[in-house]
Scaffold this motif. Structure first.
Motif, PDB file in Angstrom:
ATOM      1  N   PRO A   1      14.564   2.848  -2.139  1.00  0.00           N
ATOM      2  CA  PRO A   1      13.654   1.999  -1.369  1.00  0.00           C
ATOM      3  C   PRO A   1      13.802   2.230   0.139  1.00  0.00           C
ATOM      4  CG  PRO A   1      14.746   0.710  -3.069  1.00  0.00           C
ATOM      5  CD  PRO A   1      15.424   2.054  -3.038  1.00  0.00           C
ATOM      6  N   TRP A   2      12.665   2.218   0.807  1.00  0.00           N
ATOM      7  CA  TRP A   2      12.672   2.316   2.269  1.00  0.00           C
ATOM      8  C   TRP A   2      13.218   1.023   2.871  1.00  0.00           C
ATOM      9  CZ3 TRP A   2      11.393   6.691   4.891  1.00  0.00           C
ATOM     10  CH2 TRP A   2      10.622   7.664   4.244  1.00  0.00           C
TER      11      TRP A   2
ATOM     12  N   THR B   1       9.227  10.865  -4.060  1.00  0.00           N
ATOM     13  CA  THR B   1       8.156   9.904  -4.328  1.00  0.00           C
ATOM     14  C   THR B   1       6.996  10.597  -5.026  1.00  0.00           C
ATOM     15  OG1 THR B   1       8.784   8.630  -2.363  1.00  0.00           O
ATOM     16  CG2 THR B   1       6.610   8.205  -3.282  1.00  0.00           C
TER      17      THR B   1
ATOM     18  N   MET C   1       7.254  -4.425   2.304  1.00  0.00           N
ATOM     19  CA  MET C   1       7.693  -3.791   1.060  1.00  0.00           C
ATOM     20  C   MET C   1       8.473  -4.751   0.166  1.00  0.00           C
ATOM     21  SD  MET C   1       8.713   0.067   2.167  1.00  0.00           S
ATOM     22  CE  MET C   1       7.440   1.275   2.552  1.00  0.00           C
TER      23      MET C   1
ATOM     24  N   ALA D   1       8.541  -2.368   6.789  1.00  0.00           N
ATOM     25  CA  ALA D   1       9.596  -2.670   5.826  1.00  0.00           C
ATOM     26  C   ALA D   1       9.475  -4.108   5.313  1.00  0.00           C
ATOM     27  CB  ALA D   1      10.963  -2.445   6.460  1.00  0.00           C
TER      28      ALA D   1
ATOM     29  N   ILE E   1       2.836   1.507   0.536  1.00  0.00           N
ATOM     30  CA  ILE E   1       3.944   1.142   1.427  1.00  0.00           C
ATOM     31  C   ILE E   1       4.079  -0.384   1.435  1.00  0.00           C
ATOM     32  CG2 ILE E   1       4.012   3.214   2.844  1.00  0.00           C
ATOM     33  CD1 ILE E   1       2.223   1.823   4.889  1.00  0.00           C
ATOM     34  N   ASP E   2       3.864  -0.955   0.259  1.00  0.00           N
ATOM     35  CA  ASP E   2       4.135  -2.368   0.043  1.00  0.00           C
ATOM     36  C   ASP E   2       5.131  -2.473  -1.107  1.00  0.00           C
ATOM     37  OD1 ASP E   2       2.609  -1.679  -2.148  1.00  0.00           O
ATOM     38  OD2 ASP E   2       1.112  -3.250  -1.876  1.00  0.00           O
ATOM     39  N   GLU E   3       5.117  -3.571  -1.833  1.00  0.00           N
ATOM     40  CA  GLU E   3       6.069  -3.725  -2.936  1.00  0.00           C
ATOM     41  C   GLU E   3       5.802  -2.766  -4.083  1.00  0.00           C
ATOM     42  OE1 GLU E   3       2.652  -6.577  -3.625  1.00  0.00           O
ATOM     43  OE2 GLU E   3       3.938  -5.996  -1.944  1.00  0.00           O
ATOM     44  N   ASN E   4       4.664  -2.053  -4.043  1.00  0.00           N
ATOM     45  CA  ASN E   4       4.341  -1.079  -5.090  1.00  0.00           C
ATOM     46  C   ASN E   4       4.902   0.317  -4.805  1.00  0.00           C
ATOM     47  OD1 ASN E   4       2.534  -2.806  -6.742  1.00  0.00           O
ATOM     48  ND2 ASN E   4       1.282  -2.820  -4.887  1.00  0.00           N
ATOM     49  N   SER E   5       5.640   0.479  -3.729  1.00  0.00           N
ATOM     50  CA  SER E   5       6.188   1.791  -3.384  1.00  0.00           C
ATOM     51  C   SER E   5       6.980   2.374  -4.549  1.00  0.00           C
ATOM     52  CB  SER E   5       7.101   1.668  -2.160  1.00  0.00           C
ATOM     53  OG  SER E   5       7.839   2.863  -1.954  1.00  0.00           O
TER      54      SER E   5
END
Length: 462
Positions: A245-246, A367, A296, A293, A236-240
């Motif tokens: 995108p959330w 996902t 992310m 958020a 739940i970071d930039e690797n989502s």
């Protein structure tokens, strides 16, 4: 003679080090409080504590399904063996009925129980240490007004010598940082509130952050994805890997309702989380969403463009079909061995166009299908999604009794190829077999979790 002297010197050093370590590890017992379980607490404080217990998802770990709330005994598998959660009802013999508020505060802040024993970090005191004294007071009031339940905690089963609790003092020296979370003056009050809830009682990182070989969170990869109860906790970071995108708005809807039309329904341990969060005010849900958020990051232009295409194709405004109108779409031309299985077992629901949460999510939005580890889609395919008790909910049949390991592996390989542009998963059949056998200890939950923690759950009878 020199060898004897050297050996004696080393032995002396070891003894001194051992004594020093035991001195550091030793913690005193906090005296019994005979009146703790019978003390009165203001109703408004108890109500606040109920909300905090919901944020902490306390009922999920401290309750065995079908047994009294908060009475403990839940087996928690770890790489080091099995730990059983403790009874946190105010029973004086087997629970925390003799714990003073100071004893409770120490457990939360330092990971030490009333008797002076170090607690295993399966109890996430590395997050709870950040909880304010005021919130600990409210949480204590809530737990002390639950119905006392006499329930002994089963013995843990851990690899030698981890049953020797003083060793945990060494783990704490390496990884535990006691303290209260300080607000970031460069951020809004709402962001700081979300950070406090997410990083403190919410302990999101306990599942969503990978761990090192000693079971501590990898702080350099915060929120980069982890594991819980046989499920993958997504990054739940930039690797989502979420195809769409959330953002703060979609996260808030998902946390409030347990589903989102472009992301699907919560399941596994996350179903318990979204079920419990129903007690929180909208402002706290919004704060958590804003904080998460923000971690992310901003999606790339390419990802945003693809997301817009998916929104246009699968977003709101579609007609909700009745069950008798769900007909399979025309099959895609493919000689893949999983294509026919997909058409027979999955397409009727997942390509019906029926909206969430009762229709199957199109796998182009999934996902799970885009994730680097297929564990979650393996779990759902084998065990399905059980219905919630007494209410309308998302539901899906499991295929463990109908499909072989090879057939499920073929099915999932086809889904990965058909609905994502990610590299093929490896060793799928072995992963399916290990999941089916119970090796991975998968916890299966209905879409609203096992239990939720409204104010009256486990309350004392008047």
């Amino acid at each position: 003679m020199r060898i004897i002297r050297a050996f004696s010197f080393l032995l002396t050093l070891l003894l001194v080090a051992a004594v020093a370590f035991l001195f550091v590890a030793w913690r005193s017992e906090i005296p019994v409080d005979e009146q703790a379980a019978s003390a009165a607490h203001p109703p408004e404080l108890v109500a606040k504590g109920a909300q905090l217990a919901a944020v902490g998802n306390c009922i999920a770990c401290h309750t065995v399904p079908g047994k009294p709330a908060f009475s403990g005994g839940l087996a928690v598998p770890t790489p080091f063996g099995t730990i059983h959660s403790t009874n946190i009802t105010p029973d004086p013999e087997t629970g925390i009925g003799h714990w003073s508020e100071a004893a409770f505060e120490r457990a939360m802040r330092e990971g030490v129980d009333r008797d002076g024993n170090h607690l295993y970090p399966a109890f996430p005191y590395d997050h709870f240490t950040w909880v304010t004294p005021e919130d600990n007071k409210a949480l204590y009031a809530f737990l002390m007004t639950r119905q006392p339940v006499k329930a002994e905690t089963p013995d843990n089963s851990l690899t030698f010598p981890l049953e020797f609790r003083p060793l945990l003092a060494g783990w704490k020296l390496l990884f535990f940082r006691k303290g209260q979370l300080q607000p970031d003056p460069g951020q809004s009050a709402e962001w700081n509130r979300g950070r406090y809830l997410s990083e403190g009682l919410g302990h999101c990182g306990a599942c969503h952050t990978p761990r090192n070989s000693l079971g501590a969170e990898d702080v350099e990869r915060h929120f980069a994805g982890g594991e819980a109860e046989g499920w993958q906790a997504y990054a739940i970071d930039e690797n989502s890997k979420a195809p769409v995108p959330w953002d703060a708005e979609s996260l808030a809807f998902y946390l409030r309702n347990g589903w989102h039309e472009l992301h699907g329904v919560s399941r596994g341990p996350m179903a318990e989380v979204t079920g419990n969060l129903s007690l929180l005010p909208d402002s706290d849900i919004a704060a958590i969403s804003i904080y998460v958020a923000s971690l992310m990051g901003e999606p790339s232009p390419e990802r945003l463009q693809k997301a817009e295409q998916l929104r246009a194709q699968f977003g709101g405004g579609r007609i909700i079909q009745a069950s008798d109108s769900q007909t399979p779409p025309a099959p895609a031309a493919s000689d893949h061995p999983g294509a026919a299985i997909y058409q027979a077992a999955c397409a009727t629901c997942h390509e019906s166009g029926r909206q969430q949460p009762f229709g199957g999510l199109n796998f182009a939005l999934s996902t799970a299908v885009h994730a680097p580890n297929p564990q979650n889609v393996v779990n759902v395919t084998l065990f399905g999604l059980p219905p919630a008790d007494g209410k309308a909910s998302a539901v899906m049949p499991g295929f463990a009794a109908m499909l072989t390991d090879r057939q499920i592996a073929d099915l999932l390989a086809y889904m990965r190829e058909q609905f994502s542009d990610e590299a093929a998963w490896q060793d799928l059949e072995a992963q399916v077999a290990n999941t089916r056998s119970g090796k991975y200890h998968v916890a299966v939950r209905p879409s609203d979790g096992i239990e939720r923690a409204p104010h009256n759950v486990g309350a004392k009878e008047e």
